[in-house]
Design an enzyme around this catalytic site. Structure first.
Site, PDB file in Angstrom:
ATOM      1  N   ASP A  67      53.562  42.063  86.145  1.00 34.68           N
ATOM      2  CA  ASP A  67      54.424  43.114  85.603  1.00 34.68           C
ATOM      3  C   ASP A  67      53.847  44.466  86.024  1.00 34.68           C
ATOM      4  O   ASP A  67      52.830  44.907  85.486  1.00 34.68           O
ATOM      5  CB  ASP A  67      54.515  43.020  84.080  1.00 34.68           C
ATOM      6  CG  ASP A  67      55.579  43.937  83.502  1.00 34.68           C
ATOM      7  OD1 ASP A  67      56.031  44.846  84.230  1.00 34.68           O
ATOM      8  OD2 ASP A  67      55.954  43.758  82.335  1.00 34.68           O
ATOM      9  N   TYR A 102      67.095  46.484  71.293  1.00 36.78           N
ATOM     10  CA  TYR A 102      66.457  47.298  72.337  1.00 36.78           C
ATOM     11  C   TYR A 102      66.304  48.750  71.875  1.00 36.78           C
ATOM     12  O   TYR A 102      65.230  49.211  71.612  1.00 36.78           O
ATOM     13  CB  TYR A 102      67.265  47.201  73.630  1.00 36.78           C
ATOM     14  CG  TYR A 102      66.588  47.863  74.808  1.00 36.78           C
ATOM     15  CD1 TYR A 102      65.570  47.199  75.482  1.00 36.78           C
ATOM     16  CD2 TYR A 102      66.955  49.131  75.241  1.00 36.78           C
ATOM     17  CE1 TYR A 102      64.929  47.788  76.567  1.00 36.78           C
ATOM     18  CE2 TYR A 102      66.326  49.727  76.328  1.00 36.78           C
ATOM     19  CZ  TYR A 102      65.312  49.059  76.979  1.00 36.78           C
ATOM     20  OH  TYR A 102      64.686  49.655  78.049  1.00 36.78           O
ATOM     21  N   HIS A 154      58.262  41.895  85.226  1.00 36.72           N
ATOM     22  CA  HIS A 154      58.877  42.460  84.029  1.00 36.72           C
ATOM     23  C   HIS A 154      60.091  41.661  83.569  1.00 36.72           C
ATOM     24  O   HIS A 154      60.538  41.808  82.444  1.00 36.72           O
ATOM     25  CB  HIS A 154      59.275  43.910  84.297  1.00 36.72           C
ATOM     26  CG  HIS A 154      59.527  44.707  83.073  1.00 36.72           C
ATOM     27  ND1 HIS A 154      58.571  44.919  82.099  1.00 36.72           N
ATOM     28  CD2 HIS A 154      60.640  45.345  82.634  1.00 36.72           C
ATOM     29  CE1 HIS A 154      59.079  45.652  81.130  1.00 36.72           C
ATOM     30  NE2 HIS A 154      60.335  45.922  81.429  1.00 36.72           N
ATOM     31  N   SER A 193      60.373  44.909  76.602  1.00 33.78           N
ATOM     32  CA  SER A 193      60.145  46.204  77.221  1.00 33.78           C
ATOM     33  C   SER A 193      60.178  47.307  76.157  1.00 33.78           C
ATOM     34  O   SER A 193      59.354  47.318  75.257  1.00 33.78           O
ATOM     35  CB  SER A 193      61.178  46.429  78.329  1.00 33.78           C
ATOM     36  OG  SER A 193      60.834  47.505  79.138  1.00 33.78           O
TER      37      SER A 193
END
Length: 708
Positions: free
Chosen positions: A645, A483, A680, A563
């Site tokens: 999303d 991430y 999302h 993301s």
């Protein structure tokens, strides 16, 4: 919420179509849907930047047709992979175990979530005390036929008699909050609409809730329109939303967001004031007993402040002010000047993740190299003891009350499913409260921590999990998940799908990149804005470590992130395509020049910067995945998004996939997987999660040459 507004978003607008192109047939075994290009060029501070797929930022019939064709191509490709059905069957079996959340107490009632194994959504239960009989309080699986209406939040009144609950449809961030009577299970008539990024916080007597909402959006832009001017309201039970009392707003700061918390004694309303996803925040409060105006206790955006609790006018906070790894302070609101603040627990060697006021003590959850630790202090800051945890993993859902000697928490790792533990501070005991029965043996697997050096010499930790007995011969299919942003820490988290991957000889690796919060605010800032390249370098170094140490080789290495992690995947693909057999950018922020123009995207400028600023544009343009694609051979790529999303809106993925398909000069496939009736990621029903995981692993195995 506790003031930490964390979100992410994307595009909308249509350009005039002027030309049609198609990816060269000779460059791929797949024939891609035709995609127009338009003569759209934008001027960024003197630099001309083409945006030929701007038309994909709309909801036009042409876009719908193109998306339908892309969905059909992706489904056809995935359905042709023989191992896909086998994976789905095994993941389903592994997923089918009884799951419990950590319980929390309100009044005499104990509340917790349970899933019998394959239910689409977790069910909320209530029981009278620790040993009482449990009953279903709220089953969100009955809210829709396909499981796409999910609970987005719950809040129980302090006496345990009323429940407020938020629901979202198809994964959207928009919520509706409703209410029911705990004793009877009957719904109340009250409904609250147009809520995002907010909980409902009960007042002391359970007569009403505080919450934040936006104005009703204009027709047609609910999923793409920019979200500004959140306002804080109080709703009295039994009245209509139109009668709600406006508690606080700041029209002079349209980008301020508000989170709330009512103190345990019910006297004070704590107001967290955030600006986008900036990890710093302000703290205001309102005396609910005396009334009066909102008091700006901590008015400067200079650090993060997390309210722990209070004893009368003495407020306890965890903060990183002059302490990037965190410290605990006490502020007497009668004498709020900094000169009067008391430091109870100074900054230590390891960062603080959270603090709970429990049994009139401070229960501090810290992180040592991204692994949880628990320490107990008295209210003067004196260290009392360290709580013995069940192993190396993650503590979550740590629930306790200031006047109780009983707390609960959940504990898991990459190879051990979450179990619930009971903590008794008086006896200094941790005992197993609930443990699931599993369809695999955790002892068959290993989860180890290693450290490697990034490009600039920074030491980075990484957890590597696999089935016992693998050989370090470079032949293991390996998935590198990461991430790296927004101060979010990737601590060990169990997934039954990953067990299916490891059972087949796969390696699952998770590095703790800069940009996260694993080592405090300095670690976060080392991966922000103009330093974002550090995150990509850390990830690339992790891939190189796995190759150099024999876990895998480029032909067996897959990259996956969601993301902000999807942005990371786009950067890995464009900067080092030679390192990977397959790359999966999921719900990714891929257009770094326009992300701020849609829904809550403006909020991420504190993390990324903005192309609207001349100083930020050069580094954003330098790494923006969409703008760094060029004609060359790329690894197999599955771009993933969802049609609802409204954080990272799908147009990021649409434009990136269209560009990559046109630029692909190799034979590796580039497909666009679009989830229907999903957002999302939050609230996704179980069957959808299983299908997604099956598609991911099938795509990886096929493009790693794994046919067994």
């Amino acid at each position: 919420m506790k003031g930490k507004l964390l979100v992410i978003a994307m595009a909308a607008l249509l350009g005039a179509c002027q030309q049609t192109v198609q990816a060269p047939k000779a460059a791929s075994a797949l024939v891609y849907p035709q995609a127009h290009i338009v003569d759209q060029v934008d001027d960024y501070h003197g630099t001309q930047v083409a945006d030929p797929y701007r038309w994909l930022e709309s909801d036009s019939p042409q876009v719908s047709q193109w998306v339908s064709q892309e969905k059909a191509l992706a489904e056809q490709y995935l359905a042709s992979i023989p191992v896909r059905a086998e994976l789905e069957k095994r993941i389903t079996a592994l997923w089918n175990y009884e799951k419990f959340s950590s319980p929390f107490r309100r009044g005499t009632n104990l509340f917790y979530f349970r899933n019998d194994g394959l239910q689409s959504q977790d069910v909320l239960y209530v029981q009278d005390g620790t040993e009482g009989a449990a009953r279903v309080l709220l089953d969100p699986n009955r809210l829709s036929t396909d499981g796409t209406v999910a609970l987005s939040g719950t809040s129980v009144s302090k006496d345990g008699k009323l429940l407020a609950f938020g629901t979202s449809k198809a994964g959207s961030d928009w919520q509706q909050w409703q209410f029911l009577d705990v004793a009877t299970g009957k719904p109340l008539a009250d409904k609250l609409d147009w809520i995002k990024f907010s909980t409902a916080q009960w007042d002391k007597d359970g007569r009403g809730v505080f919450y934040g909402r936006y104005d009703k959006p204009k027709a047609g832009v609910a999923l793409t329109g920019v979200n500004f001017n959140q306002k804080l309201y109080y709703h009295r039970i039994g009245t209509s939303q139109s009668q709600d009392l406006l508690v606080y707003r700041r029209p002079d700061h349209k980008d301020w967001g508000f989170g709330t918390e009512v103190t345990d004694d019910g006297r004070y309303l704590i107001i967290y004031v955030s600006k986008g996803t900036d990890s710093r925040n302000r703290i205001f409060y309102k005396d609910l007993k005396e009334g009066g105006k909102v008091v700006e206790l901590l008015p400067n955006l200079e650090a993060s402040y997390n309210f722990i609790g209070n004893e009368g006018p003495r407020f306890y906070f965890e903060t990183n002010l002059d302490a990037p790894r965190g410290k605990v302070i006490a502020i007497d609101i009668r004498r709020p000047a900094k000169a009067n603040w008391q430091t109870l627990i100074p900054q230590g060697e390891n960062p603080i993740a959270s603090v709970v006021l429990f049994d009139h003590k401070l229960l501090v959850q810290g992180m040592k190299d991204a692994l949880s630790e628990l320490k107990v202090y008295d209210l003067k800051g004196t260290y009392l003891r360290t709580v013995a945890l069940p192993g190396k993993g993650t503590v979550s859902q740590l629930y306790g009350q200031v006047d109780s000697k009983e707390a609960f928490f959940s504990f898991n790792s990459y190879i051990q499913a979450p179990s619930v533990y009971k903590l008794d501070l008086e006896q200094n005991q941790v005992s197993l409260y609930r443990q699931p029965a599993l369809a695999y043996n955790p002892d068959d697997f290993v989860s180890e921590q290693v450290f490697y050096r990034s490009k600039d010499g920074t030491r980075v930790p990484m957890m590597i999990s696999y089935k016992k007995g693998i050989k370090l011969d470079g032949a293991n299919p390996t998935l590198l998940y990461a991430y790296g942003g927004f101060n979010i820490s990737l601590t060990p988290r169990f997934s039954p799908a990953n067990i299916a991957w490891m059972e087949r000889g796969g390696v699952y690796a998770v590095p703790n990149l800069r940009g996260g919060g694993e080592y405090g605010e300095a670690w976060h800032q080392a991966g922000m804005k103009e330093k974002k390249q550090n995150v990509f370098d850390d990830y690339i170094a992790a891939a190189e470590y796995l190759i150099e140490t024999g876990y895998t080789r480029p032909q067996k290495l897959g990259a996956y992130g969601r993301s902000n992690g999807g942005l990371l995947m786009g950067a890995a693909l464009t900067q080092r395509p030679d390192l990977f057999a397959a790359v999966l950018p999921a719900v990714g922020v891929l257009d770094m020049l326009r992300f701020q123009k849609f829904t809550i995207g403006w909020a991420w400028t504190s993390e990324y910067g903005s192309s609207d600023n001349a100083a930020d544009f050069p580094y954003l343009y330098a790494y923006s995945p969409l703008h760094n694609l060029k004609k060359r051979a790329y690894p197999a790529t599955m771009v993933m998004t969802a049609d609802h999303d409204d954080r990272v809106v799908p147009y990021h993925s649409f434009k990136f996939a269209a560009t990559l398909q046109a630029d692909q000069q190799g034979l590796a496939p580039v497909i666009l997987r679009v989830e229907h009736n999903a957002g999302h990621g939050a609230g996704k029903p179980t069957a959808m999660k299983i299908r997604e995981a099956s598609d991911i692993f099938a795509f990886l195995l096929k493009n790693m040459g794994e046919t067994r």
